[in-house]
Design an enzyme around this catalytic site. Structure first.
Site, PDB file in Angstrom:
ATOM      1  N   TRP A   1      57.833  93.109  -8.899  1.00 57.90           N
ATOM      2  CA  TRP A   1      58.004  94.489  -8.443  1.00 57.90           C
ATOM      3  C   TRP A   1      56.896  95.329  -9.086  1.00 57.90           C
ATOM      4  O   TRP A   1      56.668  95.225 -10.288  1.00 57.90           O
ATOM      5  CB  TRP A   1      59.369  95.078  -8.830  1.00 57.90           C
ATOM      6  CG  TRP A   1      59.375  96.555  -8.560  1.00 57.90           C
ATOM      7  CD1 TRP A   1      59.403  97.158  -7.337  1.00 57.90           C
ATOM      8  CD2 TRP A   1      59.234  97.611  -9.525  1.00 57.90           C
ATOM      9  NE1 TRP A   1      59.292  98.527  -7.484  1.00 57.90           N
ATOM     10  CE2 TRP A   1      59.197  98.825  -8.807  1.00 57.90           C
ATOM     11  CE3 TRP A   1      59.139  97.650 -10.915  1.00 57.90           C
ATOM     12  CZ2 TRP A   1      59.065 100.071  -9.438  1.00 57.90           C
ATOM     13  CZ3 TRP A   1      59.007  98.879 -11.554  1.00 57.90           C
ATOM     14  CH2 TRP A   1      58.980 100.078 -10.807  1.00 57.90           C
TER      15      TRP A   1
ATOM     16  N   GLU B   1      59.780  92.329  -4.460  1.00 59.14           N
ATOM     17  CA  GLU B   1      60.774  93.411  -4.366  1.00 59.14           C
ATOM     18  C   GLU B   1      60.183  94.704  -3.799  1.00 59.14           C
ATOM     19  O   GLU B   1      59.282  95.296  -4.382  1.00 59.14           O
ATOM     20  CB  GLU B   1      61.368  93.677  -5.754  1.00 59.14           C
ATOM     21  CG  GLU B   1      62.421  94.779  -5.762  1.00 59.14           C
ATOM     22  CD  GLU B   1      63.042  94.978  -7.137  1.00 59.14           C
ATOM     23  OE1 GLU B   1      62.592  94.334  -8.109  1.00 59.14           O
ATOM     24  OE2 GLU B   1      63.988  95.788  -7.233  1.00 59.14           O
TER      25      GLU B   1
ATOM     26  N   LYS C   1      60.460  98.739  -2.249  1.00 68.04           N
ATOM     27  CA  LYS C   1      61.069  99.986  -2.695  1.00 68.04           C
ATOM     28  C   LYS C   1      60.668 101.123  -1.782  1.00 68.04           C
ATOM     29  O   LYS C   1      59.606 101.089  -1.167  1.00 68.04           O
ATOM     30  CB  LYS C   1      60.608 100.256  -4.131  1.00 68.04           C
ATOM     31  CG  LYS C   1      61.310 101.400  -4.803  1.00 68.04           C
ATOM     32  CD  LYS C   1      61.095 101.350  -6.307  1.00 68.04           C
ATOM     33  CE  LYS C   1      61.748 102.552  -6.964  1.00 68.04           C
ATOM     34  NZ  LYS C   1      61.782 102.438  -8.420  1.00 68.04           N
TER      35      LYS C   1
ATOM     36  N   ASP D   1      66.806  95.249  -3.334  1.00 67.51           N
ATOM     37  CA  ASP D   1      67.521  96.003  -4.375  1.00 67.51           C
ATOM     38  C   ASP D   1      68.354  97.061  -3.664  1.00 67.51           C
ATOM     39  O   ASP D   1      67.833  97.819  -2.835  1.00 67.51           O
ATOM     40  CB  ASP D   1      66.485  96.637  -5.320  1.00 67.51           C
ATOM     41  CG  ASP D   1      67.112  97.424  -6.456  1.00 67.51           C
ATOM     42  OD1 ASP D   1      67.984  98.269  -6.182  1.00 67.51           O
ATOM     43  OD2 ASP D   1      66.729  97.205  -7.627  1.00 67.51           O
TER      44      ASP D   1
ATOM     45  N   HIS E   1      67.039 100.644  -3.263  1.00 65.07           N
ATOM     46  CA  HIS E   1      65.671 100.861  -2.793  1.00 65.07           C
ATOM     47  C   HIS E   1      65.520 101.209  -1.315  1.00 65.07           C
ATOM     48  O   HIS E   1      64.494 100.933  -0.712  1.00 65.07           O
ATOM     49  CB  HIS E   1      64.817  99.623  -3.111  1.00 65.07           C
ATOM     50  CG  HIS E   1      64.535  99.485  -4.572  1.00 65.07           C
ATOM     51  ND1 HIS E   1      63.635  98.582  -5.083  1.00 65.07           N
ATOM     52  CD2 HIS E   1      65.025 100.156  -5.636  1.00 65.07           C
ATOM     53  CE1 HIS E   1      63.596  98.690  -6.394  1.00 65.07           C
ATOM     54  NE2 HIS E   1      64.435  99.632  -6.760  1.00 65.07           N
TER      55      HIS E   1
ATOM     56  N   HIS F   1      69.007  92.377  -5.907  1.00 69.62           N
ATOM     57  CA  HIS F   1      69.146  93.193  -7.110  1.00 69.62           C
ATOM     58  C   HIS F   1      70.331  94.092  -6.835  1.00 69.62           C
ATOM     59  O   HIS F   1      70.212  95.075  -6.093  1.00 69.62           O
ATOM     60  CB  HIS F   1      67.891  94.020  -7.378  1.00 69.62           C
ATOM     61  CG  HIS F   1      66.922  93.338  -8.277  1.00 69.62           C
ATOM     62  ND1 HIS F   1      65.844  93.971  -8.849  1.00 69.62           N
ATOM     63  CD2 HIS F   1      66.899  92.062  -8.736  1.00 69.62           C
ATOM     64  CE1 HIS F   1      65.189  93.110  -9.609  1.00 69.62           C
ATOM     65  NE2 HIS F   1      65.803  91.936  -9.554  1.00 69.62           N
TER      66      HIS F   1
ATOM     67  N   ASP G   1      67.741 106.344  -6.528  1.00 71.50           N
ATOM     68  CA  ASP G   1      67.749 105.004  -7.117  1.00 71.50           C
ATOM     69  C   ASP G   1      68.074 105.112  -8.611  1.00 71.50           C
ATOM     70  O   ASP G   1      67.253 104.812  -9.465  1.00 71.50           O
ATOM     71  CB  ASP G   1      66.370 104.364  -6.894  1.00 71.50           C
ATOM     72  CG  ASP G   1      66.280 102.958  -7.444  1.00 71.50           C
ATOM     73  OD1 ASP G   1      67.325 102.277  -7.509  1.00 71.50           O
ATOM     74  OD2 ASP G   1      65.174 102.540  -7.825  1.00 71.50           O
TER      75      ASP G   1
ATOM     76  N   ASP H   1      70.203 103.585 -10.578  1.00 66.73           N
ATOM     77  CA  ASP H   1      70.537 102.385 -11.351  1.00 66.73           C
ATOM     78  C   ASP H   1      71.794 102.550 -12.211  1.00 66.73           C
ATOM     79  O   ASP H   1      71.806 102.181 -13.379  1.00 66.73           O
ATOM     80  CB  ASP H   1      69.333 101.925 -12.189  1.00 66.73           C
ATOM     81  CG  ASP H   1      68.225 101.355 -11.321  1.00 66.73           C
ATOM     82  OD1 ASP H   1      68.447 100.324 -10.675  1.00 66.73           O
ATOM     83  OD2 ASP H   1      67.127 101.959 -11.248  1.00 66.73           O
TER      84      ASP H   1
ATOM     85  N   ASP I   1      70.708  94.704 -11.450  1.00 69.41           N
ATOM     86  CA  ASP I   1      69.636  95.594 -11.893  1.00 69.41           C
ATOM     87  C   ASP I   1      70.174  97.007 -12.051  1.00 69.41           C
ATOM     88  O   ASP I   1      70.247  97.762 -11.090  1.00 69.41           O
ATOM     89  CB  ASP I   1      68.476  95.556 -10.880  1.00 69.41           C
ATOM     90  CG  ASP I   1      67.271  96.354 -11.376  1.00 69.41           C
ATOM     91  OD1 ASP I   1      67.251  96.712 -12.561  1.00 69.41           O
ATOM     92  OD2 ASP I   1      66.360  96.613 -10.565  1.00 69.41           O
TER      93      ASP I   1
END
Ligand code: RNT
Ligand code: ZN
Length: 413
Positions: free
Chosen positions: A183, A222, A224, A255, A258, A282, A290, A292, A322
């Site tokens: 990523w 990955e 995004k 992810d 993302h 992810h 995003d 997380d 993640d």
């Protein structure tokens, strides 16, 4: 009544709708979740510690007790693992190299991860890996593999190559494939004039990195949508990597944070599964962006699990987590995230797939809806408790985390 008796009761209830709970638990025991090391220290790492997390990702909170050394991080991971049923994998980033040598990212070798490999062997863990394309002076203008500067690109290409060698080493030593996930944060804050050249450069850089063929590792890429400070343009977008992965036979990493807020990863799995070599997930929880957040048993996690189980996609999907939350106990964050993911998978396994599929095939959408809704109040929690019980996981795991916080985490400064 004890856990076993409760279980017998739940088992009978499920069997009446054609679901075998024993089979479900056997299958659950075979699923490995790749647990990300970076929840334990707010994505800081140990190599040439930069005091700033860059790349457009952000950790907020200042809960005490973050791991400061590799030994502390391993102790915290061990604590978390003791509260999670099953055998899993550990996901490392290259900045977690455990070495006294003064090396930069373009010089790293498997030997700098020897302590992690030993830890994995001792704990019966698989390993996955990630090159770190952020929090580094050579990424300070926001570009790495797609940089217009040849020297900068060369540095990051070398880092990418070295990461693959490390993953290969892990895979060979542990006898299980290690995934190396790339990523990069590359992107522009404001509208670029040239959207094409950075993508061409990224494509060429990846070509260099992936040239060597390895047996014991897989490559994942990955995508995004945007990052903080790179809101207008991301070089490694979804279309870019989806195309790249199909053309070059790599894994595609999706992810859950993302994409556009109403765009769901759960709906992408079946689609991309038809065209890519494999999928790396992810699993994260975006709250308005995003962000997380720690993964919880919410609707989208359940949809993701349903897709994987209903369509048998686990054969080509690797599940990684993640998230990074520094506002709560970090060990608890891991435990909650992994347990929630396992719960979602179990819940999906406890659905009467055959009946639901049959209803759908016959156009009986009334039954499909009604049955799926009925299942939501089935005693899934009892089956989960039993699973933890037979895996010797304490029921009051939070008390163990609090005790660990008191004895260990709170003493750190
Ligand atoms: C960033 C990506 C990436 C990172 C980790 C630390 O938005 O999700 O996977 O979170 O590499
Ligand atoms: Zn991610």
């Amino acid at each position: 009544m004890d856990t076993n008796k409760y279980y017998e009761f739940a088992k009978e209830m499920y069997s009446k709708v054609g679901v075998n709970t024993d089979t479900a638990l056997d299958s659950l025991g075979k699923i490995k979740i790749s647990i990300h090391c970076w929840q334990g220290d707010d994505v800081a790492g140990f190599l040439n510690k930069s005091d700033q997390l860059t790349g457009g990702i952000q950790v907020t909170g200042n809960y005490p007790g973050a791991a400061k050394t590799a030994d502390q991080l391993r102790a915290d991971i061990s604590k978390a693992l003791s509260l999670i049923p099953g055998n899993h994998k550990l996901n490392l980033h290259s900045i977690y190299a455990d070495t006294t040598e003064n090396i930069d990212l373009d010089l790293m070798e498997p030997k700098h991860f020897e302590s992690w490999l030993n830890f994995a062997k001792e704990k019966n863990l698989g390993l996955d890996f990630n090159p770190t394309f952020f929090s580094h002076p050579k990424a300070s203008d926001g570009f790495t593999l797609s940089s217009a500067n040849k020297d900068i690109r060369a540095f990051w290409i070398e880092h990418g190559k070295r990461s693959r060698k490390i993953a290969e080493h892990f895979g060979r030593e542990l006898g299980q494939t290690a995934i190396n996930n790339i990523w990069i944060p590359d992107g522009f804050k404001d509208k670029p004039v040239d959207r094409l050249s950075p993508r061409e450069r990224l494509c060429n850089s990846l070509g260099e990195i992936l040239k060597e063929k390895y047996e014991n590792m897989e490559d994942a890429l990955e995508s995004k949508l945007f990052g903080i400070g790179a809101e207008s343009y991301t070089v490694g977008s979804h279309e870019f990597y989806a195309g790249y992965a199909v053309k070059n036979n790599t894994y595609l990493c999706l992810d859950s944070g993302h994409f556009h807020p109403t765009e769901m990863v759960s709906d992408k799995l079946s689609a991309v599964s038809l065209f890519v070599k494999g999928i790396l997930l992810h699993v994260s929880r975006p709250v308005r962006w995003d962000s997380d957040h720690v993964v919880i048993l919410d609707d989208e996690l359940q949809e993701i699990a349903n897709e994987l189980i209903y369509n048998n996609l686990l054969t080509k999907t690797a599940i990684g987590l993640d998230f990074f939350d520094a506002s709560i106990n970090r060990v608890a964050a891991w435990v909650v995230g992994v347990r929630s993911t396992l719960k979602a998978l179990l819940k999906a396994m406890l659905m009467p797939h055959t009946s639901l599929r049959k209803a759908e095939q016959e156009g009986d959408y009334t039954t499909r809806l009604a049955l799926a809704e009925e299942m939501k109040t089935y005693p899934f929690g009892i089956v989960w408790d039993y699973y933890c019980h037979i895996n010797n996981i304490p029921k009051d795991w939070l008390a163990e985390v609090k005790d660990y916080e008191c004895r260990v985490l709170s003493k750190r400064r």
